[in-house]
Design an enzyme around this catalytic site. Structure first.
Site, PDB file in Angstrom:
ATOM      1  N   GLU A   6      87.009  31.149 121.936  1.00  0.00           N
ATOM      2  CA  GLU A   6      87.047  31.755 123.275  1.00  0.00           C
ATOM      3  C   GLU A   6      85.735  31.466 123.981  1.00  0.00           C
ATOM      4  O   GLU A   6      84.724  31.195 123.348  1.00  0.00           O
ATOM      5  CB  GLU A   6      87.225  33.277 123.146  1.00  0.00           C
ATOM      6  CG  GLU A   6      88.548  33.659 122.511  1.00  0.00           C
ATOM      7  CD  GLU A   6      88.572  35.139 122.106  1.00  0.00           C
ATOM      8  OE1 GLU A   6      87.863  35.953 122.724  1.00  0.00           O
ATOM      9  OE2 GLU A   6      89.306  35.448 121.152  1.00  0.00           O
ATOM     10  N   LYS A  59      82.427  32.606 125.974  1.00  0.00           N
ATOM     11  CA  LYS A  59      81.605  33.821 125.949  1.00  0.00           C
ATOM     12  C   LYS A  59      81.216  34.165 127.379  1.00  0.00           C
ATOM     13  O   LYS A  59      80.290  33.593 127.946  1.00  0.00           O
ATOM     14  CB  LYS A  59      80.366  33.615 125.069  1.00  0.00           C
ATOM     15  CG  LYS A  59      79.599  34.904 124.791  1.00  0.00           C
ATOM     16  CD  LYS A  59      78.614  34.720 123.647  1.00  0.00           C
ATOM     17  CE  LYS A  59      77.991  36.041 123.230  1.00  0.00           C
ATOM     18  NZ  LYS A  59      77.153  36.656 124.260  1.00  0.00           N
ATOM     19  N   ASP A 109      79.750  35.846 130.521  1.00  0.00           N
ATOM     20  CA  ASP A 109      78.412  36.413 130.655  1.00  0.00           C
ATOM     21  C   ASP A 109      78.419  37.545 131.683  1.00  0.00           C
ATOM     22  O   ASP A 109      78.266  37.330 132.875  1.00  0.00           O
ATOM     23  CB  ASP A 109      77.452  35.294 131.081  1.00  0.00           C
ATOM     24  CG  ASP A 109      76.017  35.634 130.725  1.00  0.00           C
ATOM     25  OD1 ASP A 109      75.802  36.645 130.026  1.00  0.00           O
ATOM     26  OD2 ASP A 109      75.124  34.887 131.150  1.00  0.00           O
ATOM     27  N   TYR A 132      89.366  40.617 125.628  1.00  0.00           N
ATOM     28  CA  TYR A 132      89.420  39.748 124.461  1.00  0.00           C
ATOM     29  C   TYR A 132      89.759  40.440 123.145  1.00  0.00           C
ATOM     30  O   TYR A 132      89.878  39.773 122.127  1.00  0.00           O
ATOM     31  CB  TYR A 132      88.112  38.968 124.318  1.00  0.00           C
ATOM     32  CG  TYR A 132      86.874  39.828 124.298  1.00  0.00           C
ATOM     33  CD1 TYR A 132      86.538  40.571 123.186  1.00  0.00           C
ATOM     34  CD2 TYR A 132      86.046  39.897 125.415  1.00  0.00           C
ATOM     35  CE1 TYR A 132      85.417  41.366 123.174  1.00  0.00           C
ATOM     36  CE2 TYR A 132      84.919  40.690 125.412  1.00  0.00           C
ATOM     37  CZ  TYR A 132      84.606  41.424 124.286  1.00  0.00           C
ATOM     38  OH  TYR A 132      83.510  42.218 124.282  1.00  0.00           O
ATOM     39  N   LYS A 177      75.660  29.728 121.059  1.00  0.00           N
ATOM     40  CA  LYS A 177      74.960  29.799 122.344  1.00  0.00           C
ATOM     41  C   LYS A 177      74.629  28.397 122.850  1.00  0.00           C
ATOM     42  O   LYS A 177      74.085  27.585 122.096  1.00  0.00           O
ATOM     43  CB  LYS A 177      73.648  30.590 122.173  1.00  0.00           C
ATOM     44  CG  LYS A 177      73.849  32.091 121.973  1.00  0.00           C
ATOM     45  CD  LYS A 177      73.958  32.804 123.305  1.00  0.00           C
ATOM     46  CE  LYS A 177      74.241  34.279 123.159  1.00  0.00           C
ATOM     47  NZ  LYS A 177      73.109  35.151 123.060  1.00  0.00           N
ATOM     48  N   CYS A 189      45.891  32.202 154.221  1.00  0.00           N
ATOM     49  CA  CYS A 189      47.312  32.405 154.460  1.00  0.00           C
ATOM     50  C   CYS A 189      47.925  31.202 155.191  1.00  0.00           C
ATOM     51  O   CYS A 189      47.392  30.757 156.199  1.00  0.00           O
ATOM     52  CB  CYS A 189      47.505  33.672 155.286  1.00  0.00           C
ATOM     53  SG  CYS A 189      49.223  33.952 155.754  1.00  0.00           S
ATOM     54  N   CYS A 234      48.815  32.565 158.895  1.00  0.00           N
ATOM     55  CA  CYS A 234      47.846  33.072 159.870  1.00  0.00           C
ATOM     56  C   CYS A 234      46.408  32.708 159.524  1.00  0.00           C
ATOM     57  O   CYS A 234      45.481  33.086 160.217  1.00  0.00           O
ATOM     58  CB  CYS A 234      47.977  34.588 159.994  1.00  0.00           C
ATOM     59  SG  CYS A 234      47.368  35.456 158.544  1.00  0.00           S
ATOM     60  N   CYS A 291      47.999  38.343 151.695  1.00  0.00           N
ATOM     61  CA  CYS A 291      47.384  38.108 152.999  1.00  0.00           C
ATOM     62  C   CYS A 291      47.108  39.483 153.591  1.00  0.00           C
ATOM     63  O   CYS A 291      48.032  40.280 153.762  1.00  0.00           O
ATOM     64  CB  CYS A 291      48.325  37.329 153.913  1.00  0.00           C
ATOM     65  SG  CYS A 291      47.807  37.411 155.645  1.00  0.00           S
ATOM     66  N   CYS A 309      50.138  38.695 161.050  1.00  0.00           N
ATOM     67  CA  CYS A 309      50.764  37.640 160.254  1.00  0.00           C
ATOM     68  C   CYS A 309      52.290  37.721 160.426  1.00  0.00           C
ATOM     69  O   CYS A 309      52.921  38.697 160.027  1.00  0.00           O
ATOM     70  CB  CYS A 309      50.353  37.834 158.800  1.00  0.00           C
ATOM     71  SG  CYS A 309      50.939  36.559 157.706  1.00  0.00           S
TER      72      CYS A 309
HETATM   73  P1  AMP Z   1      75.506  39.753 122.267  1.00  0.00           P
HETATM   74  O1  AMP Z   1      75.370  40.699 123.421  1.00  0.00           O
HETATM   75  O2  AMP Z   1      74.740  38.498 122.418  1.00  0.00           O
HETATM   76  O3  AMP Z   1      75.330  40.436 120.933  1.00  0.00           O
HETATM   77  O4  AMP Z   1      77.024  39.263 122.296  1.00  0.00           O
HETATM   78  C1  AMP Z   1      78.074  40.162 122.130  1.00  0.00           C
HETATM   79  C2  AMP Z   1      78.750  40.388 123.435  1.00  0.00           C
HETATM   80  O5  AMP Z   1      79.379  39.207 123.908  1.00  0.00           O
HETATM   81  C3  AMP Z   1      79.867  41.370 123.337  1.00  0.00           C
HETATM   82  O6  AMP Z   1      79.413  42.684 123.433  1.00  0.00           O
HETATM   83  C4  AMP Z   1      80.717  41.010 124.516  1.00  0.00           C
HETATM   84  O7  AMP Z   1      80.336  41.817 125.609  1.00  0.00           O
HETATM   85  C5  AMP Z   1      80.345  39.592 124.868  1.00  0.00           C
HETATM   86  N1  AMP Z   1      81.471  38.670 124.890  1.00  0.00           N
HETATM   87  C6  AMP Z   1      81.738  37.813 125.904  1.00  0.00           C
HETATM   88  N2  AMP Z   1      82.823  37.102 125.676  1.00  0.00           N
HETATM   89  C7  AMP Z   1      83.326  37.499 124.490  1.00  0.00           C
HETATM   90  C8  AMP Z   1      84.462  37.123 123.710  1.00  0.00           C
HETATM   91  N3  AMP Z   1      85.309  36.168 124.113  1.00  0.00           N
HETATM   92  N4  AMP Z   1      84.654  37.769 122.547  1.00  0.00           N
HETATM   93  C9  AMP Z   1      83.787  38.724 122.123  1.00  0.00           C
HETATM   94  N5  AMP Z   1      82.694  39.107 122.791  1.00  0.00           N
HETATM   95  C10 AMP Z   1      82.458  38.511 123.977  1.00  0.00           C
HETATM   96 ZN    ZN Z   2      48.971  35.872 156.892  1.00  0.00          ZN
END
Ligand code: AMP
Ligand code: ZN
Length: 668
Positions: free
Chosen positions: A110, A112, A114, A221, A308, A402, A405, A420, A426
């Site tokens: 899957e 990951k 963010d 997930y 990662k 600056c 100015c 400044c 300014c």
């Molecule tokens: P970390 O925060 O680096 O420990 O990574 C774990 C976190 O990755 C989990 O708490 C999830 O919030 C996140 N995460 C994002 N995508 C997934 C996924 N497909 N499966 C499991 N965790 C995920």
């Molecule tokens: Zn200035």
């Protein structure tokens, strides 16, 4: 069809359309038609409050205020993930798995996502609560905020009605993030740094109506505690999809580690084509029985591994260093680079933060530098290839005056930032202060944005924010891209700002270290500006949240006669320098303990959100609709006629905002 049946059928219909639109991306009705159905439901719910339901599609717009988020213990612990960075790491992991598990092992790969993790609990097929990860054992309950996210189903078709948890990630798409920042730029508000922090910050906003405006998405997930059979991770994702959850389609089964590696390589290359950000992939043992055999370490499952991606970096040439001046006079150096592609965008600039950083990198003009895209929009320079440096290259030395100015810069001992000091002349500082004054959280002047402010300052029309109140139509109309209508809006917006309450004015003045909350506390402790000006350091320090730094900043501010002169001018134009209504009353108490309130209509002294806030702050309860148990209805202008009728029928007293303030004051 009875009213109740009608309401239920509209709710089902709207949720189905919502699912098609947000989860499946295949809408079958127009936005217009959707809005019409929604309005029909809103009207019915308003007229028949006995059928209110927190999981109705009408509740997605938000409006409830959470003052402090309750801590909730997770039914199932939320673990972290172990990280790997190479193929070797993954092969090691597989070897560990094979020691425990007999027979073949397949995997689910899957992305990951963010963002911020979330755990949703459903009972009887309805969203019961949403809780952040917290420390894994317990997190914060953010249900009201999560309800506003369209991809979170409020009702699901689970195989049975028993309680279960589902895990996911709240994210903001790249385009949603960009639009949000464009809106903020137009309002003169500070920009958000990156989608991830914005998503996680949004979960903890107190006003759910604010959250509803943020373009958030929820990807799921993992189902936990299901009381029905699930045998693989892959089928778990399919089940989640079938129940109405959004599960990205990129997730893919892999028969062995080679296929896992192929998935990783593919997404490392193509991740920029995704509409959202990922920071790697997650590989999970597919068979849930094998997962149980493998179990957990103290911190993470043994059956899953995050891979990662490396932060991407490229090399390019440093062309020049330019310097920006902020509202407070702080100078920020910015590197201009030979344009280069990085992480799917063309990078031309990188931030350098301050003089120390330039020194640490030993930066020279023309250097080949390594630029890295971290979590933030603006990339940073992480290294210099000094072996490639030309012999005659000149070192980058910090400027001494600056760029706007020409005033000599100052650097306070112990601070990394140069400033400044020319506050009064300014241009960027002047523009910055006025932009702050007009921003939404300060004087909230509609019809005026930072660009117009800059234009008016550069043309000499205004020099500080008090000058706004002297602007005339004949001065504004000729401005570039202005015209009659916009000019009228601008002048009207300026005039309307005279109604902003004292604490907003205090914040708008831009006294260093006086943020929104501090301004509120000050307005409450010192009911007018003269009292505040006369306050001694001890008196200031006696106020909650006010420490020496803020007290000294205030004393310095008021001892400058220019500042006081500007305040006098604002006062002569009619700005509020006295607390009224709610500002004078205590911020919190137990005055309304045991009472419940329905709030309706538009108020003079406070916004509806502020009023609701006050009720909870004083230990009262805000409820959405009138019932026999309601203690009071607080009514403003334009209260709905059906609400009034309902209150009359049930004999619930209707009070105005002044009665309400009195109620709090008297009790205290
Ligand atoms: P970390 O925060 O680096 O420990 O990574 C774990 C976190 O990755 C989990 O708490 C999830 O919030 C996140 N995460 C994002 N995508 C997934 C996924 N497909 N499966 C499991 N965790 C995920
Ligand atoms: Zn200035």
């Amino acid at each position: 069809m009875s009213v109740e049946e009608k309401i239920n059928s509209l709710r089902l219909e709207l949720e189905a359309h919502n699912h098609r639109y947000y989860v499946l991306d295949t809408p079958v009705i127009s936005d217009f038609e959707f809005d019409r159905l929604l309005r029909e439901l809103q009207d019915l719910e308003r007229d028949h409050p006995q059928f209110a339901d927190p999981n109705s599609p009408t509740q997605r717009v938000g409006g409830s205020i959470t003052k402090s988020f309750e801590t909730v213990v997770h039914d199932h612990r939320m673990y972290s993930l172990d990280n790997s960075y190479s193929k070797e790491d993954l092969l090691d992991w597989e070897a560990r798995i094979k020691k425990v598990v007999d027979g073949p092992v397949t995997y689910m790969c899957e992305l990951k996502y963010d963002g911020a993790s979330i755990s949703l609990t459903y009972e009887q097929g309805r969203l019961l609560r949403a809780v952040t990860r917290g420390d894994g054992l317990q997190g914060d309950e953010v249900t009201a905020n999560i309800r506003t996210i369209n991809t979170v189903p409020l009702k699901v078709n689970a195989p049975n009605s028993e309680r279960f948890d589902i895990r996911g990630e709240i994210i903001m798409t790249k385009s949603g993030f960009q639009q949000l920042n464009e809106q903020r730029a137009a309002l003169g508000e500070e920009l958000f740094k990156n989608p991830r922090n914005t998503a996680s910050g949004s979960l903890k906003l107190q006003d759910s109506a604010e959250v509803a405006k943020r373009p958030l998405t929820c990807f799921l997930y993992s189902i936990q505690g299901a009381k029905w059979p699930i045998d693989t991770q892959e089928s778990m994702l399919d089940q989640a999809r079938a129940m109405g959850f959004k599960v990205p389609a990129q997730a893919k089964a892999a028969a062995d580690m080679n296929q896992v590696m192929a998935f990783i390589d593919y997404w490392d290359q193509h991740r920029h084509e995704l509409p959202y950000e990922i920071d790697g992939v997650v590989i999970k043992v597919n068979d849930l029985n094998q997962q149980v055999e493998l179990g957990y370490t103290a911190k993470a499952p043994r059956w899953a591994m995050a891979y990662k991606f490396k932060a991407e970096e490229v090399q390019t040439e440093l062309l020049n260093v330019v310097y920006q001046v902020g509202r407070t006079g702080a100078i920020t150096p910015v590197a201009e680079l030979r344009p280069v592609e990085l992480a799917g965008t063309v990078v031309k600039r990188a931030s350098l933060h301050n003089a120390d950083q330039i020194e640490k990198l030993d930066l020279h003009f023309g250097d080949v530098v390594v630029v890295e895209k971290g979590g933030e929009i603006i990339p940073k320079i992480t290294a210099v290839r000094d072996h490639l440096r030309r012999e005659d290259a000149l070192p980058v030395g910090f400027i001494e005056s600056c760029p706007e100015c020409e005033s000599p810069l100052v650097r306070l001992s112990g601070e990394a930032q140069h400033y400044c000091p020319n506050e009064t002349e300014c241009a960027p500082q002047i523009i910055g202060r006025i932009s702050h004054y007009i921003s939404r959280k300060a004087m909230d002047i509609d019809g005026l944005g930072e660009e117009t402010v800059a234009l008016m300052v550069r043309q000499g029309l205004i020099n500080d924010f008090a000058d706004l109140y002297g602007l005339r139509m004949d001065q504004v109309v000729p401005l570039e891209r202005m015209g009659q209508k916009s000019a009228e809006n601008l002048i009207q917006g300026v005039k309307d700002s005279l109604k902003q309450p004292y604490h907003k004015v205090l914040f708008a003045l831009g006294v260093r270290h006086v943020g929104e909350t501090v301004a509120q506390k000050l307005a409450q402790a010192f009911p007018d500006i003269d009292t505040l000006k006369a306050a001694t350091q001890d008196e200031l320090l006696a106020v909650d949240d006010i420490g020496v730094k803020i007290a000294d900043s205030l004393m310095a501010y008021f001892s400058d006669s220019d500042n006081w002169h500007r305040i006098e001018r604002l006062r002569s134009y009619g700005c509020q320098f006295e607390a009224m209504g709610t500002e004078q009353i205590q911020l919190s108490s137990a005055a309304l303990d045991g009472l419940s309130f329905v709030v309706s209509g538009v108020f003079q002294k406070v916004s509806r959100a502020e009023l609701k806030n006050l009720i909870t702050e004083h230990s009262g309860k805000v409820v959405g609709s009138i019932s026999g148990k309601t203690s009071y209805v607080v009514a403003g202008d334009q209260m709905g006629p059906s609400k009034r009728q309902k209150a009359d029928q049930l004999g619930i007293p209707i009070i105005g905002e002044n009665d309400f303030f009195e109620m709090i004051n008297k009790a205290n």
